[in-house]
Motif scaffolding. Structure first.
Motif, short mmCIF file in Angstrom:
data_model
loop_
_atom_site.label_atom_id
_atom_site.label_comp_id
_atom_site.label_asym_id
_atom_site.label_seq_id
_atom_site.Cartn_x
_atom_site.Cartn_y
_atom_site.Cartn_z
N THR A 3 -40.74 6.20 -36.18
CA THR A 3 -39.35 5.86 -35.92
C THR A 3 -38.94 4.78 -36.93
O THR A 3 -39.52 3.71 -36.93
N PRO A 4 -37.99 5.06 -37.80
CA PRO A 4 -37.60 4.03 -38.78
C PRO A 4 -36.93 2.85 -38.09
O PRO A 4 -36.29 3.00 -37.07
N SER A 5 -37.14 1.68 -38.69
CA SER A 5 -36.54 0.46 -38.11
C SER A 5 -35.12 0.29 -38.54
O SER A 5 -34.60 0.94 -39.36
N MET A 44 -31.52 7.41 -49.16
CA MET A 44 -31.96 8.52 -48.34
C MET A 44 -31.37 8.36 -46.94
O MET A 44 -31.36 7.27 -46.40
N THR A 45 -30.90 9.45 -46.38
CA THR A 45 -30.30 9.40 -45.05
C THR A 45 -31.38 9.19 -43.99
O THR A 45 -32.55 9.48 -44.23
N PRO A 46 -31.00 8.69 -42.82
CA PRO A 46 -31.99 8.50 -41.75
C PRO A 46 -32.73 9.79 -41.39
O PRO A 46 -33.94 9.78 -41.19
N VAL A 91 -37.74 13.16 -41.58
CA VAL A 91 -38.40 14.41 -42.00
C VAL A 91 -39.47 14.10 -43.03
O VAL A 91 -40.59 14.62 -42.94
N GLN A 92 -39.17 13.26 -44.00
CA GLN A 92 -40.15 12.89 -45.03
C GLN A 92 -41.39 12.26 -44.40
O GLN A 92 -42.51 12.60 -44.74
N ALA A 93 -41.20 11.34 -43.47
CA ALA A 93 -42.33 10.68 -42.82
C ALA A 93 -43.18 11.67 -42.03
O ALA A 93 -44.40 11.54 -41.98
#
Length: 119
Positions: free
Chosen positions: A117-119, A1-3, A8-10
């Protein structure tokens, strides 16, 4: 899955909780944009007040109360009104649920990152 898809999913993931008063709350973790909007609504002085922002962030995460949609507050008085409506019972369950949700993803992933915010 792209960043971008991950972000968006989160932002679309929700969690339900029931407070001691029996109210069903629909919640979602704040995204970076939500946090920016919270700072704007708080204003320059309150945006530097950590305890105030913590409570406001809990209120900002509410999407519905008992199935009734709650619009995101856009001003300090709107934030305070929502906090008053939630009361101690609502805020406590929101804090517990969102904290439990963070601990499931692992503390290592959250270090240095704002929620959402993804790590």
């Amino acid at each position: 899955m792209t960043p971008s898809k991950t972000i968006v999913q989160a932002s679309l993931e929700t969690v339900s909780a029931v407070d001691k008063r029996g109210r069903k709350l629909l919640l979602r973790r704040l995204t970076a944009l939500d946090t920016l909007r919270l700072f704007k609504a708080a204003g320059p002085i309150l945006a530097q007040n950590g305890p105030w922002l913590s409570m406001a962030g809990l209120a900002f995460s509410v999407l519905e109360i008992d199935g009734v949609p709650i619009p995101s507050p856009a001003t300090e008085p709107q934030i305070e009104t929502l906090i008053d409506r939630l009361g101690d019972d609502g805020l406590a369950v929101i804090a517990t649920v969102l904290d439990d949700d963070t601990s499931e993803t692992g503390a290592k992933e959250q270090v240095g990152n704002s929620h959402g915010t993804p790590s």
